[in-house]
Design a protein around this motif. Structure first.
Motif, PDB file in Angstrom:
ATOM      1  N   PHE A  22      59.720 -12.965 -10.072  1.00 42.22           N
ATOM      2  CA  PHE A  22      61.279 -12.894 -10.360  1.00 42.22           C
ATOM      3  C   PHE A  22      61.779 -14.051 -11.174  1.00 42.22           C
ATOM      4  O   PHE A  22      61.167 -15.141 -10.742  1.00 42.22           O
ATOM      5  CB  PHE A  22      61.824 -12.849  -9.293  1.00 42.22           C
ATOM      6  N   HIS A  23      62.590 -14.102 -12.371  1.00 41.13           N
ATOM      7  CA  HIS A  23      63.015 -15.105 -13.005  1.00 41.13           C
ATOM      8  C   HIS A  23      64.495 -15.076 -12.960  1.00 41.13           C
ATOM      9  O   HIS A  23      65.064 -14.149 -13.562  1.00 41.13           O
ATOM     10  CB  HIS A  23      62.355 -15.082 -14.501  1.00 41.13           C
ATOM     11  N   TRP A  24      65.026 -15.973 -12.546  1.00 38.84           N
ATOM     12  CA  TRP A  24      66.466 -16.048 -12.591  1.00 38.84           C
ATOM     13  C   TRP A  24      67.297 -16.117 -13.810  1.00 38.84           C
ATOM     14  O   TRP A  24      68.145 -15.433 -14.222  1.00 38.84           O
ATOM     15  CB  TRP A  24      66.795 -17.315 -11.873  1.00 38.84           C
ATOM     16  N   ASN A  25      66.598 -16.407 -15.072  1.00 43.43           N
ATOM     17  CA  ASN A  25      67.010 -16.736 -16.292  1.00 43.43           C
ATOM     18  C   ASN A  25      66.888 -15.315 -16.943  1.00 43.43           C
ATOM     19  O   ASN A  25      67.451 -15.278 -18.019  1.00 43.43           O
ATOM     20  CB  ASN A  25      66.140 -17.729 -17.001  1.00 43.43           C
ATOM     21  N   GLU A  26      66.219 -14.362 -16.467  1.00 44.24           N
ATOM     22  CA  GLU A  26      66.226 -12.998 -16.866  1.00 44.24           C
ATOM     23  C   GLU A  26      67.031 -11.878 -16.347  1.00 44.24           C
ATOM     24  O   GLU A  26      67.288 -10.768 -16.775  1.00 44.24           O
ATOM     25  CB  GLU A  26      64.653 -12.448 -16.705  1.00 44.24           C
ATOM     26  N   HIS A  45      72.056  -5.652 -12.916  1.00 40.60           N
ATOM     27  CA  HIS A  45      70.593  -5.910 -13.074  1.00 40.60           C
ATOM     28  C   HIS A  45      70.099  -6.411 -11.984  1.00 40.60           C
ATOM     29  O   HIS A  45      68.885  -5.846 -11.204  1.00 40.60           O
ATOM     30  CB  HIS A  45      70.479  -6.903 -14.150  1.00 40.60           C
ATOM     31  N   TYR A  46      70.631  -7.477 -11.015  1.00 40.71           N
ATOM     32  CA  TYR A  46      70.186  -7.921  -9.824  1.00 40.71           C
ATOM     33  C   TYR A  46      70.105  -6.857  -8.777  1.00 40.71           C
ATOM     34  O   TYR A  46      69.096  -6.757  -8.089  1.00 40.71           O
ATOM     35  CB  TYR A  46      71.020  -9.365  -9.487  1.00 40.71           C
ATOM     36  N   GLY A  96      57.743 -17.095  -1.650  1.00 42.78           N
ATOM     37  CA  GLY A  96      57.708 -17.550  -2.851  1.00 42.78           C
ATOM     38  C   GLY A  96      57.261 -16.498  -4.040  1.00 42.78           C
ATOM     39  O   GLY A  96      56.065 -15.634  -3.502  1.00 42.78           O
ATOM     40  N   CYS A  97      57.907 -16.329  -5.005  1.00 39.58           N
ATOM     41  CA  CYS A  97      57.537 -15.404  -5.922  1.00 39.58           C
ATOM     42  C   CYS A  97      56.289 -15.825  -6.830  1.00 39.58           C
ATOM     43  O   CYS A  97      56.223 -17.114  -6.892  1.00 39.58           O
ATOM     44  CB  CYS A  97      58.660 -15.152  -7.170  1.00 39.58           C
ATOM     45  N   ASN A  98      55.236 -14.965  -7.353  1.00 39.49           N
ATOM     46  CA  ASN A  98      54.197 -15.405  -7.667  1.00 39.49           C
ATOM     47  C   ASN A  98      54.271 -16.044  -9.039  1.00 39.49           C
ATOM     48  O   ASN A  98      53.138 -16.895  -9.268  1.00 39.49           O
ATOM     49  CB  ASN A  98      53.380 -14.232  -7.843  1.00 39.49           C
ATOM     50  N   LEU A 147      62.719 -29.880  -4.676  1.00 42.83           N
ATOM     51  CA  LEU A 147      64.030 -29.356  -5.046  1.00 42.83           C
ATOM     52  C   LEU A 147      63.994 -28.387  -6.126  1.00 42.83           C
ATOM     53  O   LEU A 147      64.747 -27.262  -5.884  1.00 42.83           O
ATOM     54  CB  LEU A 147      65.342 -30.120  -4.994  1.00 42.83           C
ATOM     55  N   ASN A 148      63.585 -29.027  -7.286  1.00 43.08           N
ATOM     56  CA  ASN A 148      63.336 -27.948  -8.497  1.00 43.08           C
ATOM     57  C   ASN A 148      62.556 -26.609  -8.163  1.00 43.08           C
ATOM     58  O   ASN A 148      62.940 -25.493  -8.567  1.00 43.08           O
ATOM     59  CB  ASN A 148      62.833 -28.706  -9.702  1.00 43.08           C
ATOM     60  N   ILE A 149      61.412 -26.913  -7.641  1.00 44.32           N
ATOM     61  CA  ILE A 149      60.713 -25.721  -7.289  1.00 44.32           C
ATOM     62  C   ILE A 149      61.365 -24.703  -6.210  1.00 44.32           C
ATOM     63  O   ILE A 149      61.464 -23.578  -6.424  1.00 44.32           O
ATOM     64  CB  ILE A 149      59.361 -26.171  -6.469  1.00 44.32           C
ATOM     65  N   TYR A 150      62.084 -25.336  -5.071  1.00 44.61           N
ATOM     66  CA  TYR A 150      62.779 -24.440  -4.138  1.00 44.61           C
ATOM     67  C   TYR A 150      63.795 -23.617  -4.800  1.00 44.61           C
ATOM     68  O   TYR A 150      64.188 -22.491  -4.295  1.00 44.61           O
ATOM     69  CB  TYR A 150      63.271 -25.419  -3.039  1.00 44.61           C
ATOM     70  N   ARG A 151      64.551 -24.227  -5.699  1.00 44.76           N
ATOM     71  CA  ARG A 151      65.812 -23.338  -6.309  1.00 44.76           C
ATOM     72  C   ARG A 151      65.517 -22.225  -6.938  1.00 44.76           C
ATOM     73  O   ARG A 151      66.096 -21.367  -7.139  1.00 44.76           O
ATOM     74  CB  ARG A 151      66.436 -24.531  -7.141  1.00 44.76           C
ATOM     75  N   ASP A 152      64.207 -22.260  -7.626  1.00 48.25           N
ATOM     76  CA  ASP A 152      63.886 -20.987  -8.248  1.00 48.25           C
ATOM     77  C   ASP A 152      62.606 -20.175  -7.340  1.00 48.25           C
ATOM     78  O   ASP A 152      61.953 -19.527  -7.956  1.00 48.25           O
ATOM     79  CB  ASP A 152      63.196 -21.396  -9.770  1.00 48.25           C
ATOM     80  N   LEU A 153      62.472 -20.450  -6.271  1.00 48.69           N
ATOM     81  CA  LEU A 153      61.227 -20.179  -5.345  1.00 48.69           C
ATOM     82  C   LEU A 153      61.375 -18.634  -5.135  1.00 48.69           C
ATOM     83  O   LEU A 153      60.398 -17.827  -5.102  1.00 48.69           O
ATOM     84  CB  LEU A 153      61.142 -20.803  -4.163  1.00 48.69           C
ATOM     85  N   ASP A 154      62.517 -18.305  -4.878  1.00 44.02           N
ATOM     86  CA  ASP A 154      62.863 -16.728  -4.510  1.00 44.02           C
ATOM     87  C   ASP A 154      63.771 -16.148  -5.056  1.00 44.02           C
ATOM     88  O   ASP A 154      64.615 -16.701  -6.055  1.00 44.02           O
ATOM     89  CB  ASP A 154      63.074 -16.864  -2.975  1.00 44.02           C
ATOM     90  N   TYR A 155      63.916 -14.809  -4.745  1.00 42.01           N
ATOM     91  CA  TYR A 155      64.996 -14.112  -5.565  1.00 42.01           C
ATOM     92  C   TYR A 155      66.362 -14.066  -4.681  1.00 42.01           C
ATOM     93  O   TYR A 155      67.256 -13.215  -5.017  1.00 42.01           O
ATOM     94  CB  TYR A 155      64.694 -12.676  -5.777  1.00 42.01           C
ATOM     95  N   GLU A 156      66.304 -14.600  -3.429  1.00 43.53           N
ATOM     96  CA  GLU A 156      67.741 -14.916  -2.860  1.00 43.53           C
ATOM     97  C   GLU A 156      68.382 -16.127  -3.266  1.00 43.53           C
ATOM     98  O   GLU A 156      67.642 -16.825  -4.222  1.00 43.53           O
ATOM     99  CB  GLU A 156      67.103 -15.228  -1.215  1.00 43.53           C
ATOM    100  N   ILE A 157      69.622 -16.425  -3.087  1.00 38.04           N
ATOM    101  CA  ILE A 157      70.187 -17.591  -3.831  1.00 38.04           C
ATOM    102  C   ILE A 157      69.424 -18.917  -3.343  1.00 38.04           C
ATOM    103  O   ILE A 157      69.366 -19.902  -4.340  1.00 38.04           O
ATOM    104  CB  ILE A 157      71.804 -17.710  -3.098  1.00 38.04           C
TER     105      ILE A 157
END
Length: 398
Positions: free
Chosen positions: A160-164, A170-171, A87-89, A114-124
């Motif tokens: 890590f923020h997916w919206n950034e 960049h990725y 998990g990203c901090n 599920l919302n937490i899990y979708r943004d948890l990591d820098y993998e898909i």
């Protein structure tokens, strides 16, 4: 006739012991010498004299280790919080808002997870079920506890923020910086632990215990100073960073597993596993100092160079847990409904950024992958790996 069979049995037993190689006998004698605490109780005992207990876990997908970890958390004697490599901090707020919210309906709980899990990591997606199981278990535990006794969880990995993330280059720059060591995850996770640990202690000084779950070498508290480079000995693992910050209150524990990067290869050529199998011992923990296990050559991870003559298990770890033979491990992958129909676009958009392909091409090539991440699957070691394990263990039996 009864006397004959009794003598015969003794002769067979004696032959079996004699047939064992001499090197394994001290290990078997140690395991048979006393009653040991269970894995759960051993961890709880370590918290009586330490504030921070670090577990060097097995492969993330192994759910069996998380079953006994959850038993630790359920015990009212556990007075602390959880810190994880997974998990990203930057997700710590949303995770703990969820864990502390006892007003959620059953449907809301699943949606929040599920919302937490979708943004948890820098993998898909973090496709290992272990963290989903851990979060949902802590949520259920917290429902039964007073507010001051609820458990918090702090993820330690890089922010890590997916919206950034706007494009493939960049990725790729971010991901390659992690892979090549430009971004030092171990130091970052160590610093994040200290930040969160001090925050949690200020928040509730009565719950100042920390159970830290780190995978493999990230959980090694003591790294040989002459490795990997004599001129750069500062920090090699997250656990080392924590240990150097809190040297008198940190205790780290190895959970039995394979040697790293050597699928099916057991430590010390199967010596440890053979000793537990012959002794018929399972679900226990013990300190490594002044034991045959502690004095055995450390070979789980290759630091580089000729280290085997110098490094012993009790140099790297303070304690050991044996919980289930490796042959019995159960691996779980996939998160049910993590990307349902309404989130499919997000899945493919993120994947197209990762792969550097168009949306149409990404959809065409990854529909089966989408089904995989949406489906929970349990699996076990392949028969060929089981056979390899048995061959190593049997070498010590005759």
């Amino acid at each position: 006739m009864r006397i004959f069979f009794g003598v015969f049995f003794l002769l067979i037993s004696s032959f079996s012991v004699c047939a064992q190689k001499a090197e394994i006998k001290p290990f078997i004698s140690f395991l048979k010498s006393k009653e040991f605490s269970t894995a759960k109780d051993y961890i709880l005992e370590k918290f009586k004299s330490n504030d921070i207990v670090i577990l060097s876990e097995r492969e993330h997908r192994d759910i069996t280790q998380y079953e006994f970890i959850v038993e630790v958390l359920k015990d009212e004697n556990f007075k602390g919080n959880i810190y994880t490599e997974v998990g990203c901090n930057n997700n710590y707020k949303v995770i703990n808002q969820f864990l502390l919210n006892d007003k959620l309906s059953e449907n809301d709980v699943e949606n929040e997870l599920l919302n937490i899990y979708r943004d948890l990591d820098y993998e898909i997606v973090w496709g290992k079920y272990n963290f989903y199981f851990l979060l949902s278990s802590i949520f259920e535990i917290n429902k039964t506890r007073n507010p001051k006794d609820k458990i918090l969880l702090f993820p330690l990995d890089v922010s890590f923020h997916w919206n950034e993330i706007s494009c493939h280059s960049h990725y790729s720059f971010f991901y390659e910086s992690i892979e090549n060591g430009t971004i030092d995850r171990n130091v970052i996770m160590g610093k994040n632990f200290i930040k969160f640990y001090e925050f949690a202690e200020r928040r509730n000084s009565d719950r100042n215990k920390a159970l830290v779950i780190l995978n493999t070498y990230h959980g090694y508290s003591n790294i040989p100073e002459f490795l990997p480079l004599p001129s750069q000995p500062e920090i090699y693992s997250t656990a080392q960073y924590i240990y150097k910050t809190y040297p008198s209150t940190t205790f780290n524990i190895y959970i039995n597993y394979f040697k790293q990067a050597a699928n099916g290869t057991l430590t010390n050529n199967g010596l440890f596993d053979a000793a537990f199998e012959i002794s018929k011992k399972d679900n226990l923990g013990f300190d490594l100092k002044n034991t045959p296990f502690g004095n055995a050559t450390f070979d789980l991870y290759n630091f580089g160079g000729d280290y085997e003559k110098n490094i012993k298990f009790d140099y790297i770890f303070n304690g050991m847990i044996y919980y289930k033979s490796i042959k019995e491990l159960r691996f779980v992958n996939g998160i049910p409904n993590i990307y349902p129909k309404e989130f499919e676009n997000q899945f493919f958009e993120r994947l197209s950024i990762i792969e550097g392909t168009s949306i149409d091409e990404t959809i065409k090539n990854n529909e089966e992958f989408l089904n995989e991440v949406n489906t929970k699957k349990t699996f076990y070691l392949e028969d060929s790996i089981i056979k390899k394990i048995d061959e190593q263990i049997n070498l010590w039996k005759n």
